[in-house]
Design a protein around this motif. Structure first.
Motif, PDB file in Angstrom:
ATOM      1  N   ASP A   1      10.735   8.000   0.591  1.00  0.00           N
ATOM      2  CA  ASP A   1      11.315   7.273   1.722  1.00  0.00           C
ATOM      3  C   ASP A   1      11.888   8.206   2.785  1.00  0.00           C
ATOM      4  O   ASP A   1      12.275   7.754   3.855  1.00  0.00           O
ATOM      5  N   ASP A   2      11.932   9.511   2.495  1.00  0.00           N
ATOM      6  CA  ASP A   2      12.379  10.500   3.475  1.00  0.00           C
ATOM      7  C   ASP A   2      11.150  11.021   4.220  1.00  0.00           C
ATOM      8  O   ASP A   2      10.368  11.809   3.695  1.00  0.00           O
ATOM      9  N   LYS A   3      10.997  10.585   5.471  1.00  0.00           N
ATOM     10  CA  LYS A   3       9.805  10.933   6.249  1.00  0.00           C
ATOM     11  C   LYS A   3       9.670  12.440   6.438  1.00  0.00           C
ATOM     12  O   LYS A   3       8.555  12.985   6.434  1.00  0.00           O
TER      13      LYS A   3
ATOM     14  N   MET B   1      13.613   4.856  -4.045  1.00  0.00           N
ATOM     15  CA  MET B   1      13.033   4.347  -2.800  1.00  0.00           C
ATOM     16  C   MET B   1      13.347   2.866  -2.651  1.00  0.00           C
ATOM     17  O   MET B   1      13.563   2.172  -3.657  1.00  0.00           O
ATOM     18  N   PRO B   2      13.358   2.363  -1.422  1.00  0.00           N
ATOM     19  CA  PRO B   2      13.560   0.921  -1.209  1.00  0.00           C
ATOM     20  C   PRO B   2      12.291   0.140  -1.524  1.00  0.00           C
ATOM     21  O   PRO B   2      11.234   0.715  -1.760  1.00  0.00           O
ATOM     22  N   VAL B   3      12.426  -1.171  -1.525  1.00  0.00           N
ATOM     23  CA  VAL B   3      11.329  -2.124  -1.748  1.00  0.00           C
ATOM     24  C   VAL B   3      10.809  -2.036  -3.176  1.00  0.00           C
ATOM     25  O   VAL B   3      10.868  -2.991  -3.941  1.00  0.00           O
ATOM     26  N   MET B   4      10.243  -0.886  -3.547  1.00  0.00           N
ATOM     27  CA  MET B   4       9.811  -0.645  -4.927  1.00  0.00           C
ATOM     28  C   MET B   4      10.053   0.819  -5.240  1.00  0.00           C
ATOM     29  O   MET B   4       9.572   1.705  -4.533  1.00  0.00           O
ATOM     30  N   ASP B   5      10.823   1.095  -6.311  1.00  0.00           N
ATOM     31  CA  ASP B   5      11.144   2.484  -6.623  1.00  0.00           C
ATOM     32  C   ASP B   5      10.000   3.163  -7.369  1.00  0.00           C
ATOM     33  O   ASP B   5       8.972   2.556  -7.699  1.00  0.00           O
TER      34      ASP B   5
ATOM     35  N   ALA C   1       2.565   2.664  -1.517  1.00  0.00           N
ATOM     36  CA  ALA C   1       1.742   3.547  -2.348  1.00  0.00           C
ATOM     37  C   ALA C   1       0.661   2.753  -3.077  1.00  0.00           C
ATOM     38  O   ALA C   1      -0.510   3.160  -3.123  1.00  0.00           O
ATOM     39  N   LEU C   2       1.047   1.614  -3.640  1.00  0.00           N
ATOM     40  CA  LEU C   2       0.071   0.778  -4.350  1.00  0.00           C
ATOM     41  C   LEU C   2      -1.014   0.267  -3.400  1.00  0.00           C
ATOM     42  O   LEU C   2      -2.194   0.200  -3.774  1.00  0.00           O
ATOM     43  N   ASP C   3      -0.607  -0.088  -2.178  1.00  0.00           N
ATOM     44  CA  ASP C   3      -1.586  -0.568  -1.192  1.00  0.00           C
ATOM     45  C   ASP C   3      -2.614   0.515  -0.877  1.00  0.00           C
ATOM     46  O   ASP C   3      -3.821   0.238  -0.757  1.00  0.00           O
TER      47      ASP C   3
END
Length: 233
Positions: free
Chosen positions: A9-11, A55-59, A37-39
């Motif tokens: 999540d850190d660009k 990470m947000p949304v899914m770790d 990542a899964l996408d």
């Protein structure tokens, strides 16, 4: 060109890793949470995934578990020093390696390349000679042509690292190897404080090939020495 998925999540970290991997001739696909990542994995042919834990949304833990439902590509987890428990959990659910933050980019590149080599070698079935690459220990059978493992005729799914460890031990059936010896033969680098890394993979292999992992028939420990594959006693 070989493809690497980098998910954090850190660009700035993702961009920095991208620069170093591109210098090695690798193509990088960027994601900033586990779902992204899964996408990407659904659409692209990825050979190695580098995944952050927090990470947000899914770790990273959830993402690794999802990947392992359908893929055995090498997964390298990124873990802060304060996240040792999560790091071990990541290995236990199927990650192959880890790099601790803050990390040396050159170390990460070396680990990505090492995992790519192992993945490519295991996937190159054409190099195997028919009939010369089936290894047995009782009802445990590894067909190194097809890259399959069966126990009592039932196929079990291993990650690349798990397969490498098991193949190494089965090829040397009856011989005891220390944790350091196993690590150096599989990871092809010097073993430094690797007890947890190897032990997690051994435990995971047992859970897949043994009826009772606490009383193993195949993958046995010799206390104070190491591990071996043996069907005797």
């Amino acid at each position: 060109m070989q493809n690497v998925l980098v998910c954090d999540d850190d660009k700035e970290i993702v961009d920095a890793i991208d620069i170093y991997l591109q210098q090695e001739g690798l193509k990088v696909f960027k994601a900033y949470n586990g779902q992204e990542a899964l996408d990407i994995l659904e659409k692209e042919d990825i050979q190695v995934a580098v995944i952050d834990l927090m990470m947000p949304v899914m770790d990273g833990i959830q993402c690794t578990m999802k990947i392992r439902e359908h893929s055995t590509i090498p997964i390298i987890i990124l873990s802060a020093k304060s996240e040792d428990a999560d790091k071990i959990l990541g290995l236990n659910i199927g990650a192959d390696d880890y790099v601790t933050k803050p990390f040396n980019p050159l170390e990460l590149v070396a680990r990505v390349k090492s995992n790519l080599r192992r993945y490519t070698q295991l996937g190159n079935v054409d190099k195997a000679q028919d009939g010369d690459n089936v290894f047995r220990a009782g009802e445990l059978v590894l067909d190194d042509n097809a890259k399959t493992v069966t126990v009592d005729g039932e196929e079990v799914k291993l990650t690349k690292i798990e397969y490498n460890i098991l193949l190494f031990l089965v090829k040397n059936k009856g011989k005891v190897f220390s944790i350091n010896e196993i690590y150096e033969n599989i990871w092809n680098e010097n073993a430094v404080a690797v007890d947890n890394t190897v032990a997690v993979h051994i435990r995971h292999i047992r859970e897949k090939i043994e009826i009772d992992p606490k009383d193993p028939k195949y993958l046995k420990v010799v206390w104070g020495v190491g591990y071996k594959i043996d069907t005797e006693g």
